[in-house]
Design an enzyme around this catalytic site. Structure first.
Site, PDB file in Angstrom:
ATOM      1  N   GLU A 191       0.802  -1.233   0.000  1.00 56.54           N
ATOM      2  CA  GLU A 191       0.000   0.000   0.000  1.00 56.54           C
ATOM      3  C   GLU A 191       0.836   1.285   0.000  1.00 56.54           C
ATOM      4  O   GLU A 191       0.719   2.123   0.905  1.00 56.54           O
ATOM      5  CB  GLU A 191      -0.975  -0.002   1.183  1.00 56.54           C
ATOM      6  CG  GLU A 191      -1.982  -1.143   1.127  1.00 56.54           C
ATOM      7  CD  GLU A 191      -3.069  -1.049   2.190  1.00 56.54           C
ATOM      8  OE1 GLU A 191      -2.859  -0.334   3.191  1.00 56.54           O
ATOM      9  OE2 GLU A 191      -4.131  -1.673   2.006  1.00 56.54           O
ATOM     10  N   GLU A 224      -5.986  -7.779  -1.818  1.00 56.80           N
ATOM     11  CA  GLU A 224      -6.632  -7.730  -0.502  1.00 56.80           C
ATOM     12  C   GLU A 224      -8.105  -7.371  -0.699  1.00 56.80           C
ATOM     13  O   GLU A 224      -8.415  -6.428  -1.427  1.00 56.80           O
ATOM     14  CB  GLU A 224      -6.019  -6.681   0.428  1.00 56.80           C
ATOM     15  CG  GLU A 224      -4.622  -6.977   0.940  1.00 56.80           C
ATOM     16  CD  GLU A 224      -4.176  -5.954   1.997  1.00 56.80           C
ATOM     17  OE1 GLU A 224      -5.053  -5.328   2.638  1.00 56.80           O
ATOM     18  OE2 GLU A 224      -2.955  -5.779   2.165  1.00 56.80           O
TER      19      GLU A 224
END
Length: 431
Positions: A213, A333
Site C-alpha cells: 500500500e 486484498e
C-alpha cells in the site's frame, strides 16, 4: 565358488547400506518425491500462465507466517493454515517477507539479519511447497507495522545521513534507497536452509510485491513514487528474471487520470501520491494490484451501496487491465470489517461472493481479472492476533462454501478434465 563368494559379500554390504539409508531417511525421500510439481507462473498478455494454461487464483492473506514460524510453540500454525487452505483448493497466499527492527526482526539494522528469523522464512517457503501453495511475498510496509518505511527513515536519521525525518524520505533519500536495495538483494539471493534453493530460483514463490500500500503524500504529483517504483522494479528484475513482480497498490487513480473523478471513493484518494494506471504501466511490473475496503473508504454508505461500489471498482480495474495496461489485475486484498454498524456475518459471505463472482466471470471471458486474495485467514487459537477482518474460513460453513465453490469453478475453467488430489475430492462433493 571363490568368485561367487567374492561377489556375495560386497552385494550383501551394499544391500545393508541401502536398507540402513531407507530406514534412516525413508520418510524424507518419500516426502520429497511426493512434493507437487512446481513450475514458475508466467504472464502472457493479460493472463497468468502455468503449464501452458491460463492460471486464475483463489487465495488469501496470512501476513503472520514468518513471524509465527520463529518460535517452536507457534510454528505448527504454518502447516495448519497451509494444509487447510490446500484442502480448500486455494493456490496462492500473500504474506510478509519483512520485519524491520521490530520484535523477532528479520532485518535488525541496515544489512544485518537475524539468521533464526531467516530460517523461519525458509520454513514457510518449504512448507508451502509441500502443500502445493505458492507465495506472494511482500518486501516492505508503507505502514508502521513490522517496521515499514518509518524504520528505514529512523535508521538513516540515527546514523546522521538522513535527508529528512519525513517518512516519505524512504522514497527519495539515496541512502535509504540503498538500504532497501541491499535488502532486496539479500532476500532474492537467499539460499533456503531447508531446500537448498535460492529464493530467486524457487517457483514456490509466485511473485514479489515491492511494498504494501505505497503512499507518498508529500508529493501528490506522483513523480516521487513513480521514480522509486521504476528504480526498484528494475533492480529486482536485474537480479531475478524468473518471478513476476507487482507494486502493491491500493488501486486509487491519480489526479491526471480521468477515472479519478468517477471511480475513486472520494477526492482524498487522488492526493496520495500514487496512480494505479501510471504506476502499473512500468515495463518491469508484470501485473497490477488492487485492494477492496469499501467500509474503510465510505463510512455513511449502506451495505447494499457498498456492494454496488465494489462491483463498479473491480470492473473498472479489469477494464484497465484489458484495454490500458494489457496486464493481469490481481485483487490482492479484500475484506469486510466486523466493526461496521449493524454488521452481520451473512454480509461478509455476500461481500466475498460479490468479489469472487466477478473474478469467475472475468476468467470465463479470458479477461484480465486474474484472481483475488481474502484479507485475512487464521487458524483456531489465534484470537489475540485478529483484526476486524479476520476469519477462520472453515469455522463457518457458509463462508467455507463460498470460498471452495470458487476454487472448483476456476479449476473447471483451467483444467476441467484434470482435477486431481484435493481439488478432485473437493469438487466432486459439490457436483
Amino acid at each position: 565358488m571363490v568368485a561367487g563368494n567374492g561377489l556375495y559379500y560386497p552385494i550383501l554390504g551394499f544391500a545393508s547400506c541401502v536398507a540402513f539409508m531407507y530406514m534412516s531417511f525413508g520418510d524424507f525421500l518419500f516426502n520429497y518425491h511426493q512434493e507437487p510439481k512446481f513450475d514458475f507462473v508466467e504472464r502472457n498478455g493479460t493472463q497468468f500462465m502455468l503449464d501452458g494454461r491460463a492460471f486464475y487464483i483463489n487465495g488469501w492473506n496470512s501476513y503472520w507466517l514468518m513471524d509465527h514460524a520463529v518460535e517452536d510453540y507457534s510454528r505448527p500454525r504454518i502447516r495448519a493454515i497451509l494444509q487447510a487452505s490446500a484442502k480448500m483448493g486455494l493456490t496462492v497466499c500473500r504474506t510478509w517477507a519483512f520485519n524491520d527492527g521490530d520484535y523477532n526482526a528479520l532485518q535488525i539494522s541496515p544489512g544485518r539479519f537475524n539468521e533464526r528469523v531467516f530460517q523461519a522464512l525458509d520454513h514457510v517457503i518449504a512448507e508451502a511447497r509441500q502443500h502445493g501453495i505458492r507465495l506472494l511475498l511482500s518486501l516492505v510496509n508503507n505502514l508502521q507495522a513490522y517496521g515499514g518505511k518509518t524504520q528505514y527513515v529512523k535508521w538513516a536519521w540515527e546514523e546522521g545521513i538522513g535527508l529528512s525525518a519525513s517518512n516519505d524520505s524512504f522514497f527519495f533519500d539515496p541512502s535509504i534507497r540503498n538500504y532497501f536495495k541491499n535488502y532486496i538483494k539479500t532476500i532474492l539471493t537467499r539460499r533456503n536452509s531447508i531446500t537448498g534453493i535460492e529464493y530467486r530460483n524457487d517457483p514456490t514463490i509466485f511473485a514479489w510485491e515491492l511494498i504494501n500500500e505505497p503512499r507518498c503524500m508529500t508529493d501528490t504529483s506522483g513523480d516521487t513514487l513513480q521514480d522509486w517504483i521504476e528504480e526498484m522494479s528494475s533492480f529486482v528484475k536485474s537480479i531475478d528474471k524468473n518471478h513476476l513482480l507487482t507494486v502493491g497498490l491500493e488501486g486509487f487513480y491519480g489526479p491526471k487520470t480521468p477515472k479519478s473523478l468517477t471511480m475513486n471513493p472520494e477526492e482524498w484518494a487522488s492526493r496520495l501520491g500514487s496512480d494505479f494506471i501510471r504506476n502499473s504501466k512500468i515495463s518491469y511490473v508484470d501485473f497490477a494490484s488492487v485492494h477492496i475496503y469499501p467500509d474503510h473508504w465510505f463510512h455513511e454508505q449502506e451495505f447494499e451501496d457498498k456492494l454496488k461500489y465494489v462491483s463498479k471498482w473491480m470492473l473498472s480495474h479489469i477494464e484497465d487491465g484489458d484495454k490500458e495496461l494489457k496486464k493481469p489485475v490481481m485483487f490482492t486484498e479484500f475484506g469486510l470489517s466486523n466493526l461496521n454498524k449493524d454488521f452481520q456475518l451473512s454480509q461478509r459471505d455476500r461481500f466475498y461472493k460479490t468479489v469472487l463472482d466477478i473474478i469467475y466471470k472475468s476468467a470465463k471471458r479470458n479477461r484480465s481479472g486474474a484472481g483475488a486474495l481474502a484479507w485475512q485467514f487464521f487458524v483456531g487459537g489465534m484470537e489475540e492476533y485478529y483484526d476486524d477482518f479476520a476469519i477462520v474460513p472453515w469455522a463457518r460453513p457458509s463462508t467455507y462454501r463460498v470460498i471452495t465453490e470458487q476454487s472448483c469453478r476456476l479449476a473447471r475453467i483451467q483444467r476441467p478434465s484434470q482435477l486431481k488430489g484435493n481439488l478432485r475430492e473437493l469438487c466432486l462433493e459439490k457436483e
